[in-house]
Design a protein around this motif. Structure first.
Motif, PDB file in Angstrom:
ATOM      1  N   ILE A 256       0.807  -1.123  -0.034  1.00 51.12           N
ATOM      2  CA  ILE A 256      -0.034  -0.184  -0.011  1.00 51.12           C
ATOM      3  C   ILE A 256       0.639   1.397  -0.030  1.00 51.12           C
ATOM      4  O   ILE A 256       1.945   1.375   0.750  1.00 51.12           O
ATOM      5  CB  ILE A 256      -0.853  -0.003   1.342  1.00 51.12           C
ATOM      6  CG1 ILE A 256      -1.769  -1.398   1.228  1.00 51.12           C
ATOM      7  CG2 ILE A 256      -1.825   1.213   1.407  1.00 51.12           C
ATOM      8  CD1 ILE A 256      -1.660  -2.164   2.684  1.00 51.12           C
ATOM      9  N   TYR A 257       0.588   2.215  -1.013  1.00 49.52           N
ATOM     10  CA  TYR A 257       1.379   3.429  -0.681  1.00 49.52           C
ATOM     11  C   TYR A 257       0.716   4.669  -0.788  1.00 49.52           C
ATOM     12  O   TYR A 257      -0.631   4.686  -1.406  1.00 49.52           O
ATOM     13  CB  TYR A 257       2.238   3.262  -1.722  1.00 49.52           C
ATOM     14  CG  TYR A 257       2.252   3.460  -3.276  1.00 49.52           C
ATOM     15  CD1 TYR A 257       2.034   4.927  -4.074  1.00 49.52           C
ATOM     16  CD2 TYR A 257       2.284   2.488  -3.993  1.00 49.52           C
ATOM     17  CE1 TYR A 257       1.449   5.075  -5.208  1.00 49.52           C
ATOM     18  CE2 TYR A 257       1.941   2.675  -5.302  1.00 49.52           C
ATOM     19  CZ  TYR A 257       1.520   3.774  -5.951  1.00 49.52           C
ATOM     20  OH  TYR A 257       1.292   3.931  -7.258  1.00 49.52           O
ATOM     21  N   ALA A 258       1.213   5.820  -0.281  1.00 50.42           N
ATOM     22  CA  ALA A 258       0.706   7.279  -0.470  1.00 50.42           C
ATOM     23  C   ALA A 258       1.873   8.220  -0.774  1.00 50.42           C
ATOM     24  O   ALA A 258       2.790   7.836  -0.033  1.00 50.42           O
ATOM     25  CB  ALA A 258      -0.293   7.463   0.624  1.00 50.42           C
ATOM     26  N   TYR A 259       1.558   9.149  -1.586  1.00 50.24           N
ATOM     27  CA  TYR A 259       2.500  10.363  -1.453  1.00 50.24           C
ATOM     28  C   TYR A 259       2.012  11.711  -1.538  1.00 50.24           C
ATOM     29  O   TYR A 259       0.789  11.657  -2.116  1.00 50.24           O
ATOM     30  CB  TYR A 259       3.534  10.107  -2.662  1.00 50.24           C
ATOM     31  CG  TYR A 259       2.960  10.252  -4.196  1.00 50.24           C
ATOM     32  CD1 TYR A 259       2.917  11.423  -4.729  1.00 50.24           C
ATOM     33  CD2 TYR A 259       2.513   8.880  -4.774  1.00 50.24           C
ATOM     34  CE1 TYR A 259       2.297  11.476  -6.034  1.00 50.24           C
ATOM     35  CE2 TYR A 259       1.863   9.163  -5.996  1.00 50.24           C
ATOM     36  CZ  TYR A 259       1.728  10.318  -6.736  1.00 50.24           C
ATOM     37  OH  TYR A 259       1.217  10.399  -7.808  1.00 50.24           O
ATOM     38  N   ARG A 260       2.777  12.551  -1.140  1.00 49.34           N
ATOM     39  CA  ARG A 260       2.325  13.931  -1.212  1.00 49.34           C
ATOM     40  C   ARG A 260       3.657  14.830  -1.787  1.00 49.34           C
ATOM     41  O   ARG A 260       4.463  14.889  -0.761  1.00 49.34           O
ATOM     42  CB  ARG A 260       1.954  14.628   0.315  1.00 49.34           C
ATOM     43  CG  ARG A 260       0.672  13.589   0.848  1.00 49.34           C
ATOM     44  CD  ARG A 260       0.135  14.609   2.091  1.00 49.34           C
ATOM     45  NE  ARG A 260      -0.648  15.678   1.834  1.00 49.34           N
ATOM     46  CZ  ARG A 260      -0.680  16.697   2.558  1.00 49.34           C
ATOM     47  NH1 ARG A 260       0.010  17.101   3.333  1.00 49.34           N
ATOM     48  NH2 ARG A 260      -1.539  17.690   2.048  1.00 49.34           N
ATOM     49  N   ILE A 261       3.376  15.466  -2.555  1.00 52.64           N
ATOM     50  CA  ILE A 261       4.541  16.573  -3.295  1.00 52.64           C
ATOM     51  C   ILE A 261       3.964  17.906  -3.294  1.00 52.64           C
ATOM     52  O   ILE A 261       2.805  18.085  -3.745  1.00 52.64           O
ATOM     53  CB  ILE A 261       4.822  15.967  -4.575  1.00 52.64           C
ATOM     54  CG1 ILE A 261       5.345  14.345  -4.597  1.00 52.64           C
ATOM     55  CG2 ILE A 261       5.964  17.042  -5.104  1.00 52.64           C
ATOM     56  CD1 ILE A 261       5.587  13.945  -5.921  1.00 52.64           C
ATOM     57  N   TYR A 262       4.679  18.897  -2.651  1.00 58.07           N
ATOM     58  CA  TYR A 262       4.221  20.122  -2.569  1.00 58.07           C
ATOM     59  C   TYR A 262       4.635  20.774  -3.798  1.00 58.07           C
ATOM     60  O   TYR A 262       6.058  20.907  -3.913  1.00 58.07           O
ATOM     61  CB  TYR A 262       4.457  20.892  -1.416  1.00 58.07           C
ATOM     62  CG  TYR A 262       4.058  22.352  -1.247  1.00 58.07           C
ATOM     63  CD1 TYR A 262       2.672  22.522  -0.998  1.00 58.07           C
ATOM     64  CD2 TYR A 262       5.084  23.535  -1.306  1.00 58.07           C
ATOM     65  CE1 TYR A 262       2.297  23.654  -1.038  1.00 58.07           C
ATOM     66  CE2 TYR A 262       4.507  24.876  -1.259  1.00 58.07           C
ATOM     67  CZ  TYR A 262       3.080  24.962  -0.895  1.00 58.07           C
ATOM     68  OH  TYR A 262       2.463  25.932  -0.949  1.00 58.07           O
ATOM     69  N   CYS A 263       3.986  21.458  -4.696  1.00 55.62           N
ATOM     70  CA  CYS A 263       4.175  22.112  -5.811  1.00 55.62           C
ATOM     71  C   CYS A 263       4.377  23.662  -5.387  1.00 55.62           C
ATOM     72  O   CYS A 263       3.314  24.218  -5.275  1.00 55.62           O
ATOM     73  CB  CYS A 263       3.309  22.192  -7.056  1.00 55.62           C
ATOM     74  SG  CYS A 263       3.000  20.272  -7.406  1.00 55.62           S
ATOM     75  N   GLU A 264       5.652  24.177  -5.238  1.00 56.83           N
ATOM     76  CA  GLU A 264       5.916  25.454  -4.839  1.00 56.83           C
ATOM     77  C   GLU A 264       5.225  26.609  -5.642  1.00 56.83           C
ATOM     78  O   GLU A 264       4.568  27.355  -5.215  1.00 56.83           O
ATOM     79  CB  GLU A 264       7.423  25.909  -4.839  1.00 56.83           C
ATOM     80  CG  GLU A 264       7.736  26.741  -3.807  1.00 56.83           C
ATOM     81  CD  GLU A 264       7.552  26.683  -2.347  1.00 56.83           C
ATOM     82  OE1 GLU A 264       6.864  27.555  -1.945  1.00 56.83           O
ATOM     83  OE2 GLU A 264       7.846  25.703  -1.853  1.00 56.83           O
TER      84      GLU A 264
END
Length: 278
Positions: free
Chosen positions: A206-214
């Motif tokens: 199971i996976y999840a990711y969060r990437i902040y786009c500046e």
């Protein structure tokens, strides 16, 4: 509240409340009532600003749904949201998904080949469950292939951290974490993890990711259940609550033959929380 009550009465047993307090719901959608060929589960989290200011956070779960099919359906849901800003849209989403399933049933598409189900469906004694299991992690990477541009395979592989395993009734859970700033890095980390035979043989990854786009001041985020229905959405929700940025968390679960019920979600989230804290 009115929308939830209406949906509950319209869809009956197909509507499922996963967490009332956190407003997490799941609905099973199929092409027909009698003998459905194509089925999909839509899981939604309704944030505090829904419907006036925020869209639902959603996950589409179906073993056959990947690649172009996934992206086209996701784009259709985004269009419906944009066309109905500020309005309740869950009913429109459900019926759009049903429309797509009916189209697939009426077309020449072969019926889905269901190779993998959640552990709660299939028990067994667990002693030899690795033998017949064929991991489908290639499908998850295929989805990311549509999100990443070609010719960028030299993206640097981030360091990968492995958390301490948790074992309960012969099931083992272990979290893996990597800092990521692009979806190409997410893909690279997943590929690297699946090179490990033990991780590749896990019942669920199971996976999840969060990437902040500046530049846009928004988050690029997604999750994957890998056969453990609703687990990916719960993992992503945990990361949202902890407000973590630029990170991918993968939780491997090796099923030991004894059903854990809701405890499995507790172990998945505890593993993830521990590796994030570390």
């Amino acid at each position: 509240i009115d929308e939830i009550e209406a949906l509950s009465s319209i869809y009956g047993d197909d509507w499922c409340v996963i967490d009332e307090d956190e407003k997490i719901y799941c609905i099973k959608i199929s092409d027909c009532l009698d003998q459905p060929k194509w089925t999909l589960c839509l899981q939604v989290i309704l944030p505090p600003g829904y419907p006036a200011a925020e869209p639902p956070i959603y996950q589409l779960n179906a073993p056959w749904l990947r690649g172009q099919d996934y992206m086209e359906l996701a784009n259709s849901l985004e269009e419906i949201y944009v066309q109905n800003l500020g309005e309740s849209i869950l009913y429109l989403w459900v019926e759009k998904i049903r429309e797509v399933l009916i189209e697939k049933a009426e077309s020449s598409d072969p019926e889905p080949d269901i190779k993998k189900t959640t552990e709660e469906v299939d028990g067994g004694d667990g002693d030899d469950f690795f033998l017949d299991y064929q991991p489908i992690q290639e499908d998850q990477i295929e989805v990311l292939n549509y999100m990443t541009s070609e010719g960028q395979e030299d993206e640097e592989l981030p360091p990968i951290h492995h958390g301490s395993p948790i074992t309960d009734r012969r099931s083992t859970f272990q979290a893996h974490l990597a800092p990521v700033v692009t979806t190409r890095q997410v893909k690279r980390v997943l590929e690297k993890l699946y090179e490990n035979k033990k991780i590749a043989s896990a019942t669920h990854n199971i996976y999840a990711y969060r990437i902040y786009c500046e530049d846009k001041q928004t988050f690029l985020q997604d999750c994957e259940d890998d056969g453990e229905t609703a687990a990916g959405g719960r993992l992503l929700h945990l990361m949202q609550i902890l407000n973590v940025h630029n990170v991918l968390v993968v939780v491997s679960r090796w099923y030991g033959g004894i059903l854990l019920g809701p405890d499995r979600f507790k172990h998945i989230n505890n593993c993830a929380r521990n590796v994030l804290v570390e």
